[in-house]
Write a protein that holds these residues in place. Sequence first.
Motif, short mmCIF file in Angstrom:
data_model
loop_
_atom_site.label_atom_id
_atom_site.label_comp_id
_atom_site.label_asym_id
_atom_site.label_seq_id
_atom_site.Cartn_x
_atom_site.Cartn_y
_atom_site.Cartn_z
N UNK A 167 -1.64 6.59 13.96
CA UNK A 167 -1.25 7.84 13.29
C UNK A 167 0.07 7.68 12.53
N UNK A 168 0.67 6.48 12.61
CA UNK A 168 1.93 6.21 11.89
C UNK A 168 1.71 6.35 10.39
N UNK A 169 2.63 7.06 9.73
CA UNK A 169 2.55 7.21 8.27
C UNK A 169 2.86 5.89 7.58
N UNK A 170 2.07 5.52 6.61
CA UNK A 170 2.26 4.26 5.89
C UNK A 170 3.60 4.25 5.15
N UNK A 220 -6.14 6.93 8.67
CA UNK A 220 -6.74 7.72 7.60
C UNK A 220 -6.95 6.88 6.34
N UNK A 221 -5.96 6.01 6.02
CA UNK A 221 -6.05 5.18 4.83
C UNK A 221 -7.19 4.17 4.96
N UNK A 270 0.85 -1.18 0.00
CA UNK A 270 0.00 0.00 0.00
C UNK A 270 0.90 1.24 0.00
N UNK A 271 0.91 1.97 -1.09
CA UNK A 271 1.73 3.19 -1.18
C UNK A 271 0.83 4.39 -0.89
N UNK A 272 1.10 5.09 0.22
CA UNK A 272 0.24 6.20 0.61
C UNK A 272 1.01 7.15 1.53
N UNK A 273 0.67 8.43 1.47
CA UNK A 273 1.24 9.42 2.38
C UNK A 273 0.36 9.64 3.61
N UNK A 310 2.09 -4.57 2.64
CA UNK A 310 1.31 -5.65 1.99
C UNK A 310 0.14 -6.05 2.87
N UNK A 311 0.37 -6.16 4.18
CA UNK A 311 -0.71 -6.53 5.10
C UNK A 311 -1.79 -5.44 5.14
N UNK A 312 -1.37 -4.19 5.07
CA UNK A 312 -2.35 -3.09 5.07
C UNK A 312 -3.17 -3.08 3.78
N UNK A 313 -2.52 -3.41 2.66
CA UNK A 313 -3.25 -3.50 1.38
C UNK A 313 -4.33 -4.58 1.48
N UNK A 314 -3.99 -5.70 2.12
CA UNK A 314 -4.96 -6.78 2.33
C UNK A 314 -6.08 -6.30 3.25
N UNK A 315 -5.72 -5.60 4.33
CA UNK A 315 -6.72 -5.10 5.28
C UNK A 315 -7.70 -4.14 4.62
#
Length: 640
Positions: A161-164, A85-86, A77-80, A173-178
């Motif tokens: 609040x940690x930036x991705x 928030x994502x 997951x590529x995000x700022x 990868x786990x966040x993209x799945x989530x």
Amino acid sequence: MILLQINQLCKYYGADIILSNIKLEVQTRDRIALVGRNGAGKSTLLKIIAGQLSFDSGDIIKPKEVKIGYLAQDTGLESNLSIWEEMLSVFAELRQQEQKLRSLENKMSDPAVLQNEAEYEKVLKEYDILQVEFKEKGGYQFEADIRSVLHGLNFGSFDYDTKISSLSGGQKTRLALGKLLLSKPEILILDEPTNHLDIDTLSWLEQYLQGYEGAILIVSHDRYFLDKVVNQVYEISRKQITKYPGNYSSYLDKKAENYEREMKQYEKQQDEVNKLQDFIQRNLARASTTKRAQSRRKKLERMELMDRPLGNEKSATFSFDIEKQSGNEVLHVHSLAIGYDDDAVSHNITIRVTRGESVALVGPNGIGKSTLLKTIMKKLSPLNGDIQYGTNVAIGYYDQEQAELTSNKKVLNELWDEYPLKSEKEIRTVLGNFLFSGDDVLKIVSTLSGGEKARLALAKLMMQKANLLILDEPTNHLDLDSKEILENALIDYPGTILFVSHDRYFINRIASKVVELSKDGSTEYLGDYDYYVEKKLEQEELRELDEQKKESGQPVKQEKTSYQQDKETKKLERQRLRRIEEIEGKIEELEQRIEENEQLLCDPEIFQDHERSLQIHEEVEELKQELEQMMDEWTLLADE
């Protein structure tokens, strides 16, 4: 309800056909596994279904309202944005509705609206309709859903609040799945979702997918996972697709049954064909039998000849051997602390490995399993404690980076340069056993696929003939068939194995002991993965019982460590087996004495001596009574 239909689909890359005449149907709550060798076209088919690749012919039929969610292999997951928030972005529509509800609430409390009955009724009606819709879409629980998914994917201890952008590749990868799971598409397409997941997270994902409302189409090389999740298997082999009902284990059984049945039918037909051809050859030229021969020839011409069943595609064939045997004590890790730059990830690790053992290291991601292996291999320095190596120990090491070979050499030279005294024929034979044949051996190593690099790394490991194999995720990048070949090779290996794996099926087949790693040390379980899970559940139940006792003021019994429990269990089992052996020896002795005495009673001299005869008879009865007691005890012990 049918969510997706694929008919007669074909896909070419240039002049080469990749997929031919593919038929697949997805209905609501289907759980479908797509299996096949590496390079068979599984990921290609998923991309076509997801609309990311074109196809050359055929049809894909899908209702417009059906949403497809697709997660490719190792998609980060590529995000700022921050983690929270994502995840919230999935529910943008619900959040807009929530804002509209707040706006309507404010409007209803406006004195001007309150004084205007018609206006108030209008706003109230709009609010009621929107509130019902908001509730039905999960508006009051989406934040709880986000927390649940993040916790399940091992982000429970994270600051949301940690930036991705600051996270590792595996975490992205786990966040993209989530994010995909939270979006809840009607068709969920997952390509190798189990990569980068530890065992606890895998177990959570299994349970989540079992309760998923939509359909699931999944590619995975984790057999344990597939058996738990799927209810249909589609196999892609030789560019064709075949459907099998049931989970992965059922697919293997049915595939073997089908092959055996088809082979019998083929052999029966071939036998009939041979008989017809023989009759025609012998009788066609004869005037008296030519009509019968012609009749049989017509029958043969009309016959629809079966193709010989193809069976499995070519598999790798290899085995691991040793140059010389090690001593009984192979490795002893004592009070070890591991980590980087004086920052310990785990301490107080104690592990003892003896010759012939196969030890699995398990624990959550980031706990230091790979770090421990690198420390044992002297690639990292221990922060505290010591490591003792046994006599004549020769180590062969396979790590995750090793499978990511980046050499610019040809495959042939990658192996030959390390063993220059071997002939080219010997090196090619070894590579052939690992499915590198013909021009494959002239490929540049850095251009190989993940599966090809893994096979080359295993070929290099095999050539070492080490008596201690230290393996870090050896099944990564391997297809299901190659995994099975590796398992069989390791089961037959005469040396000692210490390995890290998230593949529970693999652990079950290989491990004779499981060591669980935590921040505060290590715990040994003297059995395979299922035994480890069973013991963990027992410990959890004991802890819950102790908590209940504490709450009620009852005294709490001091809990023994898992290692102590295992030792006691093994000790009791050895005592039971020894006692069974003693009883069997005693039974044999008693039966022999009874037989001897009964033969004596048949002797005329003793039979005529009333006193002696009575004495022997009483002894036989006593022996029979003792035998009965021994048999009862043997039955009780054998049934434990």
